[in-house]
Design a protein around this motif. Structure first.
Motif, short mmCIF file in Angstrom:
data_model
loop_
_atom_site.label_atom_id
_atom_site.label_comp_id
_atom_site.label_asym_id
_atom_site.label_seq_id
_atom_site.Cartn_x
_atom_site.Cartn_y
_atom_site.Cartn_z
N TYR A 200 59.27 -31.65 22.30
CA TYR A 200 58.09 -31.55 21.42
C TYR A 200 56.81 -31.67 22.27
O TYR A 200 55.87 -32.02 21.86
CB TYR A 200 58.15 -32.77 20.36
CG TYR A 200 59.28 -32.49 19.36
CD1 TYR A 200 59.12 -31.63 18.24
CD2 TYR A 200 60.45 -33.22 19.55
CE1 TYR A 200 60.57 -31.58 17.55
CE2 TYR A 200 61.51 -33.08 18.70
CZ TYR A 200 61.56 -32.54 17.62
OH TYR A 200 62.67 -32.24 16.89
N ASP A 201 57.04 -31.55 23.68
CA ASP A 201 55.74 -31.66 24.27
C ASP A 201 54.65 -30.73 24.05
O ASP A 201 53.46 -30.97 24.06
CB ASP A 201 55.97 -31.60 25.79
CG ASP A 201 57.05 -32.72 26.44
OD1 ASP A 201 56.97 -33.94 26.04
OD2 ASP A 201 57.78 -32.47 27.42
N GLU A 202 55.27 -29.60 24.03
CA GLU A 202 53.99 -28.40 23.59
C GLU A 202 53.68 -28.48 22.14
O GLU A 202 52.33 -28.09 21.86
CB GLU A 202 54.48 -27.11 24.03
CG GLU A 202 54.96 -26.91 25.43
CD GLU A 202 55.66 -25.56 25.87
OE1 GLU A 202 55.50 -24.57 25.03
OE2 GLU A 202 56.19 -25.32 26.95
N VAL A 203 54.55 -28.89 21.30
CA VAL A 203 54.18 -28.97 20.06
C VAL A 203 52.98 -30.04 19.83
O VAL A 203 51.99 -29.95 19.04
CB VAL A 203 55.45 -29.26 19.02
CG1 VAL A 203 54.76 -29.53 17.73
CG2 VAL A 203 56.28 -28.25 19.01
N THR A 204 53.11 -31.21 20.55
CA THR A 204 52.38 -32.15 20.55
C THR A 204 51.13 -31.69 21.06
O THR A 204 50.01 -32.13 20.57
CB THR A 204 52.92 -33.38 21.42
OG1 THR A 204 54.25 -33.90 20.97
CG2 THR A 204 51.98 -34.68 21.38
N ALA A 205 50.90 -31.17 22.11
CA ALA A 205 49.57 -30.66 22.57
C ALA A 205 49.10 -29.65 21.80
O ALA A 205 47.91 -29.67 21.86
CB ALA A 205 49.93 -30.04 24.17
N SER B 39 47.29 -33.65 14.90
CA SER B 39 48.48 -34.28 15.38
C SER B 39 49.10 -35.21 14.44
O SER B 39 50.09 -35.35 14.66
CB SER B 39 47.97 -35.33 16.76
OG SER B 39 46.95 -36.04 16.17
N ARG B 40 48.36 -35.36 13.35
CA ARG B 40 48.97 -36.11 12.38
C ARG B 40 50.31 -35.39 11.59
O ARG B 40 51.08 -36.12 11.02
CB ARG B 40 48.02 -36.57 11.12
CG ARG B 40 47.46 -35.33 10.07
CD ARG B 40 46.19 -35.87 9.27
NE ARG B 40 45.73 -34.62 8.59
CZ ARG B 40 44.98 -33.86 9.25
NH1 ARG B 40 44.39 -34.08 10.17
NH2 ARG B 40 44.59 -32.91 8.41
N PHE B 41 50.40 -34.25 11.88
CA PHE B 41 51.50 -33.43 11.32
C PHE B 41 52.79 -33.08 12.27
O PHE B 41 53.62 -32.90 11.96
CB PHE B 41 51.10 -31.79 11.15
CG PHE B 41 50.42 -31.79 10.10
CD1 PHE B 41 50.62 -31.68 8.77
CD2 PHE B 41 48.80 -31.56 9.96
CE1 PHE B 41 49.85 -31.39 7.49
CE2 PHE B 41 48.00 -31.42 8.85
CZ PHE B 41 48.67 -31.30 7.74
N ALA C 281 61.25 -31.28 10.50
CA ALA C 281 61.67 -30.00 10.14
C ALA C 281 62.17 -29.45 11.28
O ALA C 281 62.50 -28.21 11.34
CB ALA C 281 60.29 -29.10 9.58
N ASP C 282 62.49 -30.07 12.50
CA ASP C 282 63.18 -29.45 13.59
C ASP C 282 62.26 -28.18 14.13
O ASP C 282 62.71 -27.33 14.77
CB ASP C 282 64.50 -28.97 13.30
CG ASP C 282 65.43 -30.23 12.89
OD1 ASP C 282 65.21 -31.13 13.60
OD2 ASP C 282 66.37 -30.05 12.08
N VAL C 283 60.89 -28.31 14.17
CA VAL C 283 59.94 -27.50 14.83
C VAL C 283 59.80 -27.94 16.20
O VAL C 283 58.74 -28.78 16.19
CB VAL C 283 58.70 -27.25 13.90
CG1 VAL C 283 58.05 -26.31 14.66
CG2 VAL C 283 59.22 -26.79 12.38
N ASP C 284 60.46 -27.61 17.01
CA ASP C 284 60.18 -27.99 18.58
C ASP C 284 59.62 -27.01 19.35
O ASP C 284 59.09 -25.89 18.91
CB ASP C 284 61.63 -28.65 19.08
CG ASP C 284 62.55 -27.29 19.28
OD1 ASP C 284 62.30 -26.13 19.03
OD2 ASP C 284 63.72 -27.53 19.77
#
Length: 65
Positions: free
Chosen positions: A4-9, A17-19, A26-29
Motif C-alpha cells: 500500500y506504499d503507492e496508495v498511501t502516497a 489519507s483518511r480513506f 476493499a483490497d485496493v492495493d
C-alpha cells in the motif's frame, strides 16, 4: 502480501489519507493503481466524494510501478 506504499502516497498527495483504511478493507492495493484499473464508479463505491475521485483519476503518472 498486498502493498500500500503507492496508495498511501497517492491519498496523501490528494489530501485524503483518511480513506486509506477504506482502500485496505476493499483490497485496493498498489496493483490497482495501474492505468484503467480503478474507474470512477469504483471510487464512488468506496465512498470518495466526486471532487476527490476526479483528483485521483487525474493524478500524474508518477505513481506507476
Amino acid at each position: 502480501m498486498p502493498r500500500y506504499d503507492e496508495v498511501t502516497a497517492l491519498l496523501g498527495t490528494c489530501g485524503i489519507s483518511r480513506f486509506l483504511p477504506v482502500f485496505k478493507d476493499a483490497d485496493v492495493d498498489d496493483s490497482c493503481l495501474d492505468p484503467g484499473v480503478l474507474k470512477d464508479a469504483d471510487l464512488r463505491e468506496l465512498g470518495l466524494p466526486s471532487v476527490q475521485d476526479v483528483r485521483l483519476l487525474n493524478m500524474p503518472e508518477q505513481f506507476e510501478h
